[in-house]
Design an enzyme around this catalytic site. Structure first.
Site, mmCIF file in Angstrom:
data_model
loop_
_atom_site.group_PDB
_atom_site.id
_atom_site.type_symbol
_atom_site.label_atom_id
_atom_site.label_comp_id
_atom_site.label_asym_id
_atom_site.label_seq_id
_atom_site.Cartn_x
_atom_site.Cartn_y
_atom_site.Cartn_z
ATOM 1 N N HIS A 212 -2.755 -3.782 -6.439
ATOM 2 C CA HIS A 212 -3.257 -3.414 -5.116
ATOM 3 C C HIS A 212 -4.721 -3.776 -4.986
ATOM 4 O O HIS A 212 -5.578 -3.211 -5.662
ATOM 5 C CB HIS A 212 -3.035 -1.904 -4.898
ATOM 6 C CG HIS A 212 -3.305 -1.446 -3.514
ATOM 7 N ND1 HIS A 212 -4.210 -0.467 -3.222
ATOM 8 C CD2 HIS A 212 -2.794 -1.849 -2.319
ATOM 9 C CE1 HIS A 212 -4.242 -0.278 -1.913
ATOM 10 N NE2 HIS A 212 -3.391 -1.101 -1.347
ATOM 11 N N GLU B 200 -5.964 -1.824 -8.192
ATOM 12 C CA GLU B 200 -5.181 -0.764 -8.819
ATOM 13 C C GLU B 200 -3.945 -1.430 -9.404
ATOM 14 O O GLU B 200 -3.266 -2.191 -8.704
ATOM 15 C CB GLU B 200 -4.745 0.270 -7.765
ATOM 16 C CG GLU B 200 -5.873 1.108 -7.215
ATOM 17 C CD GLU B 200 -5.429 1.992 -6.050
ATOM 18 O OE1 GLU B 200 -5.658 3.197 -6.102
ATOM 19 O OE2 GLU B 200 -4.846 1.463 -5.083
ATOM 20 N N SER C 290 0.825 -1.209 0.000
ATOM 21 C CA SER C 290 0.000 0.000 0.000
ATOM 22 C C SER C 290 0.854 1.252 0.000
ATOM 23 O O SER C 290 0.397 2.312 -0.421
ATOM 24 C CB SER C 290 -0.888 0.035 1.249
ATOM 25 O OG SER C 290 -1.706 -1.087 1.298
ATOM 26 N N ASN D 132 -6.045 5.395 -2.003
ATOM 27 C CA ASN D 132 -5.575 5.823 -0.679
ATOM 28 C C ASN D 132 -5.161 7.289 -0.668
ATOM 29 O O ASN D 132 -5.274 7.967 0.349
ATOM 30 C CB ASN D 132 -4.404 4.958 -0.200
ATOM 31 C CG ASN D 132 -4.910 3.630 0.338
ATOM 32 O OD1 ASN D 132 -6.110 3.483 0.594
ATOM 33 N ND2 ASN D 132 -4.024 2.666 0.485
HETATM 34 P P1 NAI Z 1 -1.040 -9.458 7.560
HETATM 35 O O1 NAI Z 1 -0.154 -9.073 8.671
HETATM 36 O O2 NAI Z 1 -2.438 -9.854 7.850
HETATM 37 O O3 NAI Z 1 -0.364 -10.645 6.747
HETATM 38 C C1 NAI Z 1 0.971 -10.669 6.373
HETATM 39 C C2 NAI Z 1 1.416 -12.109 6.275
HETATM 40 O O4 NAI Z 1 2.707 -12.129 5.720
HETATM 41 C C3 NAI Z 1 1.481 -12.833 7.628
HETATM 42 O O5 NAI Z 1 0.741 -14.025 7.563
HETATM 43 C C4 NAI Z 1 2.958 -13.073 7.792
HETATM 44 O O6 NAI Z 1 3.252 -14.255 8.555
HETATM 45 C C5 NAI Z 1 3.395 -13.169 6.365
HETATM 46 N N1 NAI Z 1 4.841 -13.008 6.194
HETATM 47 C C6 NAI Z 1 5.692 -12.186 6.857
HETATM 48 N N2 NAI Z 1 6.935 -12.349 6.391
HETATM 49 C C7 NAI Z 1 6.897 -13.291 5.425
HETATM 50 C C8 NAI Z 1 7.858 -13.898 4.596
HETATM 51 N N3 NAI Z 1 9.133 -13.566 4.652
HETATM 52 N N4 NAI Z 1 7.461 -14.847 3.726
HETATM 53 C C9 NAI Z 1 6.164 -15.198 3.660
HETATM 54 N N5 NAI Z 1 5.212 -14.671 4.423
HETATM 55 C C10 NAI Z 1 5.574 -13.727 5.301
HETATM 56 O O7 NAI Z 1 -1.000 -8.270 6.527
HETATM 57 P P2 NAI Z 1 -2.072 -7.837 5.424
HETATM 58 O O8 NAI Z 1 -3.013 -6.902 6.021
HETATM 59 O O9 NAI Z 1 -2.587 -9.041 4.750
HETATM 60 O O10 NAI Z 1 -1.165 -7.011 4.421
HETATM 61 C C11 NAI Z 1 -0.332 -7.617 3.510
HETATM 62 C C12 NAI Z 1 0.102 -6.632 2.443
HETATM 63 O O11 NAI Z 1 -1.062 -6.137 1.790
HETATM 64 C C13 NAI Z 1 0.814 -5.404 2.970
HETATM 65 O O12 NAI Z 1 1.781 -5.011 2.023
HETATM 66 C C14 NAI Z 1 -0.264 -4.366 3.054
HETATM 67 O O13 NAI Z 1 0.224 -3.067 2.957
HETATM 68 C C15 NAI Z 1 -1.104 -4.727 1.858
HETATM 69 N N6 NAI Z 1 -2.516 -4.344 1.901
HETATM 70 C C16 NAI Z 1 -3.280 -4.510 3.016
HETATM 71 C C17 NAI Z 1 -4.615 -4.183 3.021
HETATM 72 C C18 NAI Z 1 -5.460 -4.396 4.221
HETATM 73 O O14 NAI Z 1 -6.582 -3.861 4.238
HETATM 74 N N7 NAI Z 1 -5.030 -5.121 5.215
HETATM 75 C C19 NAI Z 1 -5.257 -3.628 1.807
HETATM 76 C C20 NAI Z 1 -4.400 -3.568 0.660
HETATM 77 C C21 NAI Z 1 -3.077 -3.879 0.734
#
Ligand code: NAI
Length: 652
Positions: A138, A150, A117, A189
């Site tokens: 995105h 996006e 993001s 955003n």
């Molecule tokens: P989250 O914290 O729920 O999930 C992240 C996952 O990545 C976790 O399960 C973690 O164990 C895993 N992870 C960490 N290091 C890793 C590695 N080296 N190899 C494999 N897996 C690994 O985070 P979320 O919310 O799902 O966000 C993920 C991405 O999506 C971020 O870049 C965030 O900015 C983006 N994003 C999030 C949104 C949201 O509403 N939560 C919306 C749009 C984008």
């Protein structure tokens, strides 16, 4: 392309994996621990079952789930991948490490997309030897429901990668918008930042969250209030995103209130308290409807429109994509730029300039594109061209201006120096304007208002003063006034009156023939005809019938009603701040336009039938007023009015 690799099994990763599997891809999810993967698969299974029961997926849940594999071995999974979507934690080093390993293990031609993001795509791509294959993709939370992505072009992303990503998005059932430059916050955003910031600033200024959100939900028609969305997303997340964007050069002053809220643990829905109190997760707060006019919705969206103009002017996104993104991504009922065209670009610029002055913040400086548009009279629907081109027509019928503004007509009475009083030209001009609007197929509703400080001060006294014989008055009524009354009694389109100031005598009575009456706080009403030796024919018939016994008093005393009293009496539907009058009218046009045209026509025919049941009474009152004309009371009343004296009645 068969195999999709999703890295990260968290909030976003599991949803993205589910969407890809539903679309028929074989999906491998990678995370660092088995327990995270197990949890993700459980969630996907639960979600698929729900979709199956609602018949939202074609296959049964088990068959879709069979296409999902999980592993903690990124290198192995990378070898099989045709398309990669990275959705791990928002940490540049972690993401770069993953992209380096992907580069070392993936086949040629595989696209590496990231769901980041806030991190520049170009930065992430620098960890690979194939930055041309790296792109932003995105998604929005939850990807199963929000069918928009996006697609963000990094500095070195190739056209081929962009095209293939567009194709891929389509295959997983996603609509997309293209963000041509890797700017902080991309499109949605970036615009949200402005909307959230303005809403939070309004709370800092003393507005209640409910007041802001009431305007947003019930007037702008967004599915949730802005502060509801902030609570839903997390106050801490908004803080984080704001600071990340600031770090990358976005001009925004952060909010002290947000910082305080975080210190107090008021993080929104997840902590039970944010801008609202939340009884458990997914609890929806109740936003009262009757607060909707406390704030001007233009103020909430003006900074966002400014931001959108910046995106457009810098070639980052097209106007169509900006509008599509806000509709599909945030559930706006129509695009942001279309809303700007509704508000009027001049109004948006005025709002921004006022905010710049009040706050001393140059983040409110109107974008050169907006300034240019105002200079070129590209004001939106009101001038026929703004961000888009609209059907527009302007015709003057004497002192009455008729404007077709795409899907509605605005009729303006323009004799401000005579308080828009009804002389022959005004009556006739109004009738012609209403008839024109009735005939125009584009016009869904008609707004009517007055220029200057009066809506309409009633019949022109100089005209009435010239009547000597009862036939003078009778002829005037029959040939000049009654044709408009007849037109309105037969009218098949909704008529919405915007009462900007005085509505006296005939000016008030006409409002009894309009369907929706919106009054400015500056409006005032009276039927004082008896004070000049005449009588109010529509008020004392249709008015009494529709408003009830209490209205007789106003006919018999000529007492003025302020807009609140008129609202209580049922004569006015809603009272709004003066500067929001036109806006409120346009919002009502939107509301009535949601109904089927034939339904509207049927309702109007029925309402007209009710009004027409009073025809006999109206006929009688017309005879009464005509009989008053040759009386000495009428002569005295006219004279006294002109000399601003109290009349001396002979009468009886
Ligand atoms: P989250 O914290 O729920 O999930 C992240 C996952 O990545 C976790 O399960 C973690 O164990 C895993 N992870 C960490 N290091 C890793 C590695 N080296 N190899 C494999 N897996 C690994 O985070 P979320 O919310 O799902 O966000 C993920 C991405 O999506 C971020 O870049 C965030 O900015 C983006 N994003 C999030 C949104 C949201 O509403 N939560 C919306 C749009 C984008």
């Amino acid at each position: 392309m068969k195999n999709v690799l999703v890295i990260g099994a968290g909030t976003m990763g599991h949803g993205i994996a589910e969407v890809c599997a539903i679309a028929g891809y074989n999906v491998t999810i990678v995370d660092i621990k088995d327990e995270f993967l197990e949890k993700a698969v459980k969630k996907i299974g639960w979600s698929l079952k729900k979709l199956e029961s609602k018949k939202k997926i074609k296959e049964n849940a088990e068959d879709v789930l069979k296409r999902i594999k999980t592993t903690t071995n990124l290198e192995e999974a990378a070898k099989e991948a045709d398309f990669v979507i990275e959705a791990v934690i928002e940490d540049t080093d972690v993401k770069k490490d993953i992209f380096k390993r992907l580069d070392e293990n993936c086949k040629e031609g595989v696209i590496f997309s990231t769901n980041t993001s806030t991190i520049p795509i170009t930065d992430i791509s620098s960890a690979t030897r194939r930055p041309e294959s790296v792109i932003g993709l995105h998604f929005f939370n939850p990807p199963t429901l929000i069918k928009l992505v996006e697609i963000i072009r990094g500095e070195r992303t190739s056209d081929e990668t962009v095209e293939k990503t567009k194709e891929f998005a389509k295959t997983i059932g996603m609509d997309y918008v293209l963000v041509e430059k890797d700017v902080p916050g991309f499109l949605v955003n970036r615009i949200n930042l402005r909307v959230f910031t303005e809403a939070i600033r309004m709370v800092e200024e003393g507005f209640k969250p409910e007041e802001i959100d009431s305007a947003v939900k019930y007037r702008l028609g967004l599915p949730m209030g802005i502060l509801e969305v902030v609570d839903f997303s997390g106050v801490d997340i908004v803080f984080y995103v704001t600071h990340e964007m600031m770090k990358r050069g976005v001009n925004v002053k952060p909010s002290k209130l947000v910082e305080e809220m975080i210190k107090e643990g008021r993080l929104g829905m997840k902590s039970g308290r944010g801008f609202y109190e939340h009884k458990g997760v997914y609890h929806r707060v109740k936003i009262p409807r009757n607060l909707a006019y406390r704030v001007n919705p233009v103020r909430i969206l003006a900074p966002a429109i400014n931001e959108a103009s910046w995106l457009l002017r810098n070639g980052i996104a097209t106007r169509e994509d900006i509008d599509k993104a806000m509709v599909l991504g945030m559930g706006y009922p129509k695009g942001l730029l279309e809303m700007a065209d509704d508000f009027g670009i001049d109004m948006v610029v005025e709002t921004l300039e006022a905010r710049a002055k009040e706050t001393g913040l140059d983040e409110y400086s109107p974008d050169p594109l907006l300034v240019e548009m105002v200079e070129a009279k590209k004001l939106g629907k009101k001038s026929g061209e703004g961000f888009y081109t609209w059907n527009y027509e302007q015709v003057d019928f004497g002192p009455v201006r008729y404007e077709k503004r795409h899907n509605y007509a605005l009729i303006t009475m323009r004799r401000p120096d005579k308080l828009n009083s009804l002389n022959e030209e005004m009556w006739t001009g109004l009738n012609q304007a209403f008839k024109k609007a009735e005939e125009d197929k584009d016009v869904r509703a008609v707004l009517i208002t007055g220029e200057g400080k009066a809506f309409c001060a009633g019949d022109d006294i100089s005209v009435m003063g010239s009547w000597k014989k009862f036939t003078d008055g009778r002829d005037f009524f029959e040939k000049v006034a009654l044709p408009l009354v007849a037109t309105l009694m037969e009218y098949t389109k909704p008529t919405i009156s915007l009462v900007n100031g005085y509505a006296f005598g005939g000016g008030m009575e006409l409002n009894l023939l309009f369907d929706i009456v919106i009054a400015s706080e500056k409006a005032s009403f009276a039927v004082p005809e008896g004070l000049i030796g005449a009588m109010p024919p529509i008020a004392s018939t249709i008015g009494v019938a529709m408003l009830g016994r209490k209205f007789i008093k106003y006919c018999l005393t000529g007492d003025q009603l302020d807009p609140e009293e008129a609202e209580e009496l049922g004569f006015v539907d809603v009272v709004v701040p003066h500067d929001q009058l036109e806006m409120a009218g346009i919002e009502y046009v939107e509301k009535v336009s949601r109904l089927a045209p034939l339904s509207v026509k049927a309702i109007k025919e029925s309402v007209n039938a009710v009004r027409k049941t009073f025809t006999e009474a109206l006929e009688l009152s017309k005879r009464e007023i005509v009989m008053l004309i040759p009386t000495s009371d009428f002569a005295e009343g006219m004279m006294a009015f002109v000399k601003k004296k109290r009349p001396v009645w002979k009468g009886y």
